[in-house]
Scaffold this active site. Sequence first.
Site, mmCIF file in Angstrom:
data_model
loop_
_atom_site.group_PDB
_atom_site.id
_atom_site.type_symbol
_atom_site.label_atom_id
_atom_site.label_comp_id
_atom_site.label_asym_id
_atom_site.label_seq_id
_atom_site.Cartn_x
_atom_site.Cartn_y
_atom_site.Cartn_z
ATOM 1 C CE LYS A 51 -15.378 42.864 15.671
ATOM 2 N NZ LYS A 51 -16.327 43.823 16.298
ATOM 3 N NE ARG B 88 -10.905 44.790 19.632
ATOM 4 C CZ ARG B 88 -11.847 43.845 19.594
ATOM 5 N NH1 ARG B 88 -11.570 42.641 19.200
ATOM 6 N NH2 ARG B 88 -13.077 44.127 19.962
ATOM 7 N NE ARG C 6 -22.051 41.700 22.505
ATOM 8 C CZ ARG C 6 -20.909 42.067 21.901
ATOM 9 N NH1 ARG C 6 -20.668 41.682 20.656
ATOM 10 N NH2 ARG C 6 -20.044 42.824 22.525
ATOM 11 N NE ARG D 260 -18.557 40.669 25.462
ATOM 12 C CZ ARG D 260 -17.981 40.947 24.297
ATOM 13 N NH1 ARG D 260 -18.281 40.233 23.224
ATOM 14 N NH2 ARG D 260 -17.119 41.938 24.202
ATOM 15 N NE ARG E 132 -16.365 46.488 24.431
ATOM 16 C CZ ARG E 132 -17.521 45.883 24.182
ATOM 17 N NH1 ARG E 132 -18.591 46.161 24.902
ATOM 18 N NH2 ARG E 132 -17.611 45.016 23.217
HETATM 19 P P1 ADP Z 1 -16.602 42.881 20.381
HETATM 20 O O1 ADP Z 1 -17.227 41.606 19.846
HETATM 21 O O2 ADP Z 1 -17.570 43.665 21.158
HETATM 22 O O3 ADP Z 1 -15.912 43.670 19.344
HETATM 23 P P2 ADP Z 1 -14.571 41.142 21.434
HETATM 24 O O4 ADP Z 1 -15.314 39.978 21.976
HETATM 25 O O5 ADP Z 1 -13.925 40.976 20.101
HETATM 26 O O6 ADP Z 1 -15.511 42.410 21.442
HETATM 27 O O7 ADP Z 1 -13.450 41.592 22.466
HETATM 28 C C1 ADP Z 1 -13.764 41.834 23.827
HETATM 29 C C2 ADP Z 1 -12.551 42.426 24.519
HETATM 30 O O8 ADP Z 1 -11.459 41.497 24.445
HETATM 31 C C3 ADP Z 1 -12.012 43.717 23.911
HETATM 32 O O9 ADP Z 1 -12.689 44.862 24.393
HETATM 33 C C4 ADP Z 1 -10.552 43.672 24.380
HETATM 34 O O10 ADP Z 1 -10.449 44.025 25.761
HETATM 35 C C5 ADP Z 1 -10.233 42.186 24.271
HETATM 36 N N1 ADP Z 1 -9.686 41.869 22.931
HETATM 37 C C6 ADP Z 1 -10.254 41.087 21.975
HETATM 38 N N2 ADP Z 1 -9.487 41.036 20.877
HETATM 39 C C7 ADP Z 1 -8.397 41.824 21.118
HETATM 40 C C8 ADP Z 1 -7.263 42.220 20.369
HETATM 41 N N3 ADP Z 1 -7.070 41.796 19.109
HETATM 42 N N4 ADP Z 1 -6.365 43.064 20.958
HETATM 43 C C9 ADP Z 1 -6.531 43.493 22.213
HETATM 44 N N5 ADP Z 1 -7.588 43.182 22.965
HETATM 45 C C10 ADP Z 1 -8.529 42.352 22.442
HETATM 46 P P1 ADP Z 2 -19.395 42.111 17.219
HETATM 47 O O1 ADP Z 2 -18.851 40.701 17.221
HETATM 48 O O2 ADP Z 2 -18.948 42.903 16.023
HETATM 49 O O3 ADP Z 2 -19.152 42.831 18.506
HETATM 50 P P2 ADP Z 2 -22.028 40.809 17.380
HETATM 51 O O4 ADP Z 2 -22.033 39.854 16.234
HETATM 52 O O5 ADP Z 2 -21.791 40.244 18.727
HETATM 53 O O6 ADP Z 2 -20.987 42.007 17.070
HETATM 54 O O7 ADP Z 2 -23.415 41.612 17.349
HETATM 55 C C1 ADP Z 2 -23.710 42.584 18.353
HETATM 56 C C2 ADP Z 2 -25.209 42.564 18.660
HETATM 57 O O8 ADP Z 2 -25.939 43.032 17.518
HETATM 58 C C3 ADP Z 2 -25.758 41.180 18.978
HETATM 59 O O9 ADP Z 2 -26.763 41.324 19.969
HETATM 60 C C4 ADP Z 2 -26.359 40.718 17.653
HETATM 61 O O10 ADP Z 2 -27.427 39.823 17.852
HETATM 62 C C5 ADP Z 2 -26.825 42.042 17.028
HETATM 63 N N1 ADP Z 2 -26.721 42.080 15.558
HETATM 64 C C6 ADP Z 2 -25.757 41.531 14.773
HETATM 65 N N2 ADP Z 2 -25.967 41.785 13.460
HETATM 66 C C7 ADP Z 2 -27.098 42.550 13.394
HETATM 67 C C8 ADP Z 2 -27.851 43.143 12.307
HETATM 68 N N3 ADP Z 2 -27.456 43.025 11.018
HETATM 69 N N4 ADP Z 2 -28.949 43.844 12.631
HETATM 70 C C9 ADP Z 2 -29.354 43.981 13.919
HETATM 71 N N5 ADP Z 2 -28.701 43.450 14.973
HETATM 72 C C10 ADP Z 2 -27.583 42.736 14.738
#
Ligand code: ADP
Ligand code: ADP
Length: 209
Positions: free
Chosen positions: A13, A88, A122, A153, A164
Amino acid sequence: MNVIFLGPPGAGKGTQAQKICAKLNIPQISTGDILRRAIKDGTETGLKAKSYIDAGKLVPDEVIIDIVKERLAMEDCAGGYILDGFPRTVPQAEALSTFADIDSVIELAVEDQVLVNRLSGRRVCLNCGATYHISMLNGREECSVCGEKLVQRADDKAETVLNRLTVYHDQTAPLIGFYEARGLLKKIDGDQGMDNTFAAILKALGAEA
Ligand code: ADP
Ligand code: ADP
Ligand code: ZN
């Protein structure tokens, strides 16, 4: 164009939202980035959010809803935005519908096994939000956008990652049906190369490549 990116942690994302936002010249509203920034700055919101994030749990709805409502009222959102990581939960989606008109929901679908590998490798920049994977860094430790040292992270450690994913399946995945019922959902295979995923999202949004 007001868009939601929906998908499990690690689906891509943040990676894709950053690229699509640059392409369409609209802001990326990442609630994860906003919360991590608040923790870094030691604000009241940051203090409230930290224990939930570290445990891999969701921050309470009322905390995050107010943050997003305020953010979307800012001027730079007037021409559209991508919500990355919000909503979420179903209550968050219901609240959002009272203050935003969403045009599309992009679901990035990726299997759990792939996600575990992506999340454990990551590395992120806490300064500008750029995201990397160790497989593409060749040992580099600084952000290529802003130069800050990259970090893993705390919630990307193996034990928290599994929490998660469970939280995603229990609390966030119901939003797929929620938005499908409203005719807004576009499902994209997130387990293809980054460039193919990028092109598929642009196509789903009806934007030119
Ligand atoms: P990821 O990229 O791995 O999906 P995020 O960076 O979006 O994770 O979010 C990291 C953490 O921040 C989540 O595990 C949660 O604890 C908190 N968080 C982010 N967005 C939300 C949301 N919309 N509602 C509740 N908690 C959130
Ligand atoms: P999210 O925001 O949904 O948690 P991220 O964009 O942070 O996901 O991506 C999670 C991890 O996967 C990062 O280390 C990123 O570089 C890697 N990644 C993202 N897109 C791809 C893809 N299409 N193929 C392989 N690895 C990816
Ligand atoms: Zn950076």
